[in-house]
Scaffold this motif. Structure first.
Motif, PDB file in Angstrom:
ATOM      1  N   UNK A   1     -93.380 -25.291  46.090  1.00 38.70           N
ATOM      2  CA  UNK A   1     -94.737 -24.923  45.677  1.00 38.70           C
ATOM      3  C   UNK A   1     -94.865 -24.811  44.172  1.00 38.70           C
ATOM      4  N   UNK A   2     -93.846 -24.247  43.512  1.00 40.33           N
ATOM      5  CA  UNK A   2     -93.899 -24.063  42.059  1.00 40.33           C
ATOM      6  C   UNK A   2     -92.496 -24.068  41.481  1.00 40.33           C
ATOM      7  N   UNK A   3     -92.392 -24.097  40.160  1.00 38.16           N
ATOM      8  CA  UNK A   3     -91.098 -24.187  39.483  1.00 38.16           C
ATOM      9  C   UNK A   3     -90.275 -22.914  39.599  1.00 38.16           C
ATOM     10  N   UNK A   4     -90.876 -21.820  40.024  1.00 36.04           N
ATOM     11  CA  UNK A   4     -90.164 -20.545  40.140  1.00 36.04           C
ATOM     12  C   UNK A   4     -89.748 -20.227  41.575  1.00 36.04           C
ATOM     13  N   UNK A   5     -89.842 -21.206  42.461  1.00 37.22           N
ATOM     14  CA  UNK A   5     -89.490 -20.982  43.861  1.00 37.22           C
ATOM     15  C   UNK A   5     -87.973 -20.820  44.008  1.00 37.22           C
ATOM     16  N   UNK A   6     -87.562 -19.816  44.769  1.00 34.17           N
ATOM     17  CA  UNK A   6     -86.148 -19.505  44.936  1.00 34.17           C
ATOM     18  C   UNK A   6     -85.696 -19.664  46.397  1.00 34.17           C
ATOM     19  N   UNK A   7     -84.390 -19.488  46.603  1.00 34.90           N
ATOM     20  CA  UNK A   7     -83.818 -19.598  47.948  1.00 34.90           C
ATOM     21  C   UNK A   7     -84.529 -18.683  48.939  1.00 34.90           C
ATOM     22  N   UNK A   8     -84.669 -17.428  48.566  1.00 41.78           N
ATOM     23  CA  UNK A   8     -85.276 -16.457  49.481  1.00 41.78           C
ATOM     24  C   UNK A   8     -86.727 -16.826  49.801  1.00 41.78           C
ATOM     25  N   UNK A   9     -87.429 -17.435  48.839  1.00 40.80           N
ATOM     26  CA  UNK A   9     -88.812 -17.870  49.071  1.00 40.80           C
ATOM     27  C   UNK A   9     -88.853 -18.957  50.143  1.00 40.80           C
ATOM     28  N   UNK A  10     -87.915 -19.913  50.050  1.00 40.35           N
ATOM     29  CA  UNK A  10     -87.879 -21.013  51.009  1.00 40.35           C
ATOM     30  C   UNK A  10     -87.579 -20.504  52.417  1.00 40.35           C
ATOM     31  N   UNK A  11     -86.651 -19.558  52.527  1.00 41.28           N
ATOM     32  CA  UNK A  11     -86.307 -18.999  53.840  1.00 41.28           C
ATOM     33  C   UNK A  11     -87.502 -18.254  54.430  1.00 41.28           C
ATOM     34  N   UNK A  12     -88.211 -17.528  53.581  1.00 44.83           N
ATOM     35  CA  UNK A  12     -89.386 -16.798  54.048  1.00 44.83           C
ATOM     36  C   UNK A  12     -90.468 -17.764  54.534  1.00 44.83           C
TER      37      UNK A  12
END
Length: 204
Positions: A1-12
Motif C-alpha cells: 500500500x505504501x513505502x512504510x508497510x512492514x511485515x506485521x502490516x502484511x500479516x494483519x
C-alpha cells in the motif's frame, strides 16, 4: 500500500496467523533490484575467479541468483514488537511464506546415509548426524552448518542449534588428487622413445 508497510502490516492485512502457523519458519522472498543485480554479478565474477584458481566450479544456471533471494526474518519478533528492528520494511514484489509446523530435520552432505528424521527437542546436531549413519570419511566436522526455514544459516561450531524444519549440512574436505602411476609410466615410456630417436640421429 505504501513505502512504510512492514511485515506485521502484511500479516494483519492477510487476516492474521492461523493456529497452525510456525512463525520461526516464516521466510521472505525478495525480487532483486538493478543495484543488487550489479552487485550479484560482481560477486559471481569474484567467486568464479577464486574457484577457478582452486580448480572448483559452481553451476550458476541452477541458482536463481538473478531474480530473487531469501531475506532472513524473525516473524515472531516482528509480531511481538510492531515497528521494531525485526519488523522490516517491505518492497514491491516481496512474498512472505508462513509454513505449518514441520517436526523433521534433514541431514545432508558428507554423512553415510543422508536422510530426514523426526525432530527431538534439546538434541544437538551430532544426534541427528548419528541418525544419518554418522560422519563420512572426508567430513569437515568443524565447518558443519544449519540452514533454517526462515532463510538464515548458523554455524554449528559457533553454537547453532537444530530447530524443527531445519537442514544440517556437513561439508567435505578437499580431496587430494591420487598419484597417477600409469601417467608416469606413459611419460617415461615416451621419454625413452625420444632418447632412442636422438641417439639414432646422432649416430647418423
Amino acid at each position: 500500500e505504501n513505502k512504510n508497510m512492514r511485515l506485521s502490516d502484511a500479516i494483519r492485512m492477510a487476516g492474521g496467523l492461523t493456529e497452525d502457523a510456525y512463525l520461526r519458519g516464516a521466510r521472505l522472498v525478495r525480487l532483486m533490484n538493478e543495484e543488487e543485480r550489479v552487485r550479484a554479478a560482481a560477486s559471481r565474477e569474484a567467486i568464479n575467479k577464486i574457484l577457478t584458481e582452486r580448480g572448483d566450479s559452481i553451476a550458476w544456471d541452477k541458482m536463481d541468483a538473478d531474480s530473487t533471494y531469501l531475506v532472513g526474518i524473525e516473524l515472531d519478533e516482528a509480531i511481538k514488537n510492531p515497528g521494531g528492528d525485526h519488523d522490516i520494511l517491505l518492497r514491491e514484489g516481496d512474498q512472505i511464506f508462513v509454513p505449518e509446523y514441520n517436526a523433521t530435520v534433514k541431514i545432508s552432505g558428507d554423512v553415510f546415509f543422508p536422510n530426514t528424521v523426526f525432530y527431538e527437542a534439546g538434541k544437538g546436531y551430532k544426534h541427528y548426524v548419528n541418525m544419518a549413519g554418522g560422519f563420512g570419511h572426508s567430513a569437515k566436522k568443524s565447518k558443519s552448518f544449519i540452514v533454517y526455514q526462515n532463510g538464515t544459516v548458523g554455524v554449528v561450531s559457533k553454537g547453532a542449534k537444530p530447530e524443527p524444519g531445519c537442514e544440517i549440512i556437513v561439508p567435505s574436505k578437499k580431496r587430494k588428487q591420487p598419484f597417477n602411476w600409469s601417467s608416469v609410466a606413459a611419460i617415461t615410456s615416451g621419454l625413452t622413445g625420444i632418447a632412442a630417436l636422438i641417439l639414432a640421429i646422432s649416430r647418423l
